[in-house]
Design a protein around this motif. Structure first.
Motif, short mmCIF file in Angstrom:
data_model
loop_
_atom_site.label_atom_id
_atom_site.label_comp_id
_atom_site.label_asym_id
_atom_site.label_seq_id
_atom_site.Cartn_x
_atom_site.Cartn_y
_atom_site.Cartn_z
N GLY A 272 9.93 -14.48 -69.50
CA GLY A 272 10.53 -15.74 -69.95
C GLY A 272 10.48 -16.85 -68.93
O GLY A 272 10.56 -18.04 -69.29
N HIS A 273 10.33 -16.48 -67.66
CA HIS A 273 10.22 -17.49 -66.61
C HIS A 273 8.77 -17.84 -66.29
O HIS A 273 8.51 -18.52 -65.29
N GLU A 274 7.86 -17.37 -67.12
CA GLU A 274 6.45 -17.72 -67.02
C GLU A 274 5.91 -17.52 -65.60
O GLU A 274 5.41 -18.47 -64.97
N LEU B 35 4.04 -17.83 -44.78
CA LEU B 35 5.01 -18.04 -45.84
C LEU B 35 4.87 -16.98 -46.92
O LEU B 35 3.76 -16.61 -47.29
N ILE B 36 6.02 -16.52 -47.40
CA ILE B 36 6.07 -15.62 -48.55
C ILE B 36 6.87 -16.31 -49.65
O ILE B 36 7.96 -16.84 -49.42
N ILE B 37 6.30 -16.33 -50.86
CA ILE B 37 6.96 -16.88 -52.03
C ILE B 37 7.33 -15.72 -52.95
O ILE B 37 6.47 -14.90 -53.29
N MET B 38 8.60 -15.67 -53.36
CA MET B 38 9.02 -14.62 -54.29
C MET B 38 9.25 -15.24 -55.66
O MET B 38 10.05 -16.17 -55.82
N ASN B 39 8.53 -14.74 -56.67
CA ASN B 39 8.63 -15.24 -58.04
C ASN B 39 8.68 -14.03 -58.98
O ASN B 39 7.76 -13.77 -59.74
N TRP B 40 9.80 -13.29 -58.92
CA TRP B 40 9.88 -11.99 -59.57
C TRP B 40 11.27 -11.80 -60.20
O TRP B 40 12.15 -11.17 -59.62
N THR B 41 11.47 -12.35 -61.38
CA THR B 41 12.79 -12.34 -62.01
C THR B 41 13.20 -10.96 -62.51
O THR B 41 12.41 -10.26 -63.14
N SER C 175 15.45 -23.29 -54.38
CA SER C 175 15.81 -24.29 -55.39
C SER C 175 16.06 -23.57 -56.70
O SER C 175 15.23 -22.77 -57.14
N SER C 176 17.16 -23.87 -57.36
CA SER C 176 17.45 -23.22 -58.64
C SER C 176 16.77 -23.93 -59.81
O SER C 176 16.94 -23.52 -60.97
N LEU C 177 15.99 -24.95 -59.54
CA LEU C 177 15.31 -25.70 -60.60
C LEU C 177 14.05 -24.97 -61.06
O LEU C 177 13.64 -23.98 -60.49
N CYS C 178 13.43 -25.51 -62.12
CA CYS C 178 12.13 -25.05 -62.64
C CYS C 178 12.21 -23.70 -63.36
O CYS C 178 11.62 -22.70 -62.95
N HIS C 179 12.93 -23.72 -64.47
CA HIS C 179 13.09 -22.55 -65.34
C HIS C 179 11.74 -22.09 -65.91
O HIS C 179 11.46 -20.90 -65.97
N HIS D 171 14.44 -20.96 -58.92
CA HIS D 171 15.07 -20.47 -60.14
C HIS D 171 15.28 -18.95 -60.10
O HIS D 171 15.64 -18.39 -59.04
N GLY D 172 15.03 -18.25 -61.21
CA GLY D 172 15.27 -16.81 -61.25
C GLY D 172 14.24 -16.00 -60.51
O GLY D 172 14.46 -14.82 -60.21
N GLY D 173 13.10 -16.64 -60.19
CA GLY D 173 12.06 -15.91 -59.47
C GLY D 173 12.50 -15.43 -58.11
O GLY D 173 11.99 -14.42 -57.60
N MET D 174 13.46 -16.17 -57.49
CA MET D 174 14.03 -15.72 -56.23
C MET D 174 15.54 -15.59 -56.32
O MET D 174 16.13 -14.69 -55.73
N GLY D 175 16.18 -16.46 -57.09
CA GLY D 175 17.64 -16.43 -57.19
C GLY D 175 18.17 -15.36 -58.12
O GLY D 175 19.38 -15.14 -58.18
#
Length: 215
Positions: free
Chosen positions: A13-15, A54-60, A188-192, A86-90
């Motif tokens: 759902g978070h694409e 840098l490591i980016i976490m995008n795993w809801t 950032s909690s933005l970008c659903h 958003h949910g990918g890290m938060g």
């Protein structure tokens, strides 16, 4: 050339694929060599990421193994940055308190789901927010539990909530930065979803935050 790793997966759902592609392109315009991975197991061998910046976490709503979180923790402690949105890290690993301690917060609700709200820039002197002003969003307004040691850069105040009226008047952090040992953390909690990156301020905050976090 700096190297960045993006780990993507979890709830569709978070694409995660679409948003990863956007962020990959964003980092490439900043002269990063970007590698994307749809498995977390690689973090169990931290040696292959020791030359990354840098490591980016995008795993809801996923799960991470003990060896993988150990590897990630050690990489960040050594000075490699961590950033996400958003949910990918938060809301990546709900059952892993150590990850939440590193990030400095955890999603707990988005009252009334998709709605109009305002993001308020609370620190206009920081390089990440400099020259940016308050802006509107039409998306999920995240209610989060956050670490008081975070350096909060932007907030949002809940109002006119029908589903959970008792939260009206509550101000919650939206964007923050922090450190974990030698590593810098940006969230950032933005970008659903991918379309939310069309909001220029939301995209610019993430771009600046990632650059700040990078080793």
């Amino acid at each position: 050339m700096k190297k960045a790793a993006i780990f993507f997966g979890g709830w569709d759902g978070h694409e995660p694929e679409q948003t990863t592609a956007i962020v990959k392109k964003l980092l490439e315009t900043e002269n990063f060599e970007v590698h994307t991975y749809n498995t977390l197991d690689l973090l169990e061998d931290k040696s292959q990421f020791e030359d990354f910046s840098l490591i980016i976490m995008n795993w809801t709503m996923g799960e991470i193994s003990f060896p993988a979180i150990e590897g990630l923790r050690d990489l960040i402690a050594s000075g490699i940055g961590l950033a996400g949105w958003h949910g990918g890290m938060g809301d990546a690993f709900r059952n892993n308190a150590e990850f939440q301690f590193i990030v400095g917060g955890q999603f707990v609700a988005h009252p009334d789901n998709i709605r109009d709200y305002t993001v308020n820039i609370s620190n206009t002197q920081d390089p990440i927010t400099q020259d940016l002003t308050d802006f509107p969003m039409h998306s999920e307004q995240y209610y989060m539990h956050t670490d008081p040691s975070n350096q909060v850069l932007a907030t949002t105040t809940f109002s006119s909530i029908e589903s959970h009226p008792w939260v009206n008047g509550t101000t919650i952090p939206v964007v923050w930065k922090r450190t974990y040992d030698k590593g810098k953390i940006f969230y950032s909690s933005l970008c659903h979803v991918a379309a939310d990156f069309d909001v220029p301020q939301a995209k610019e905050l993430l771009r600046r935050g990632m650059l700040w976090a990078a080793k």
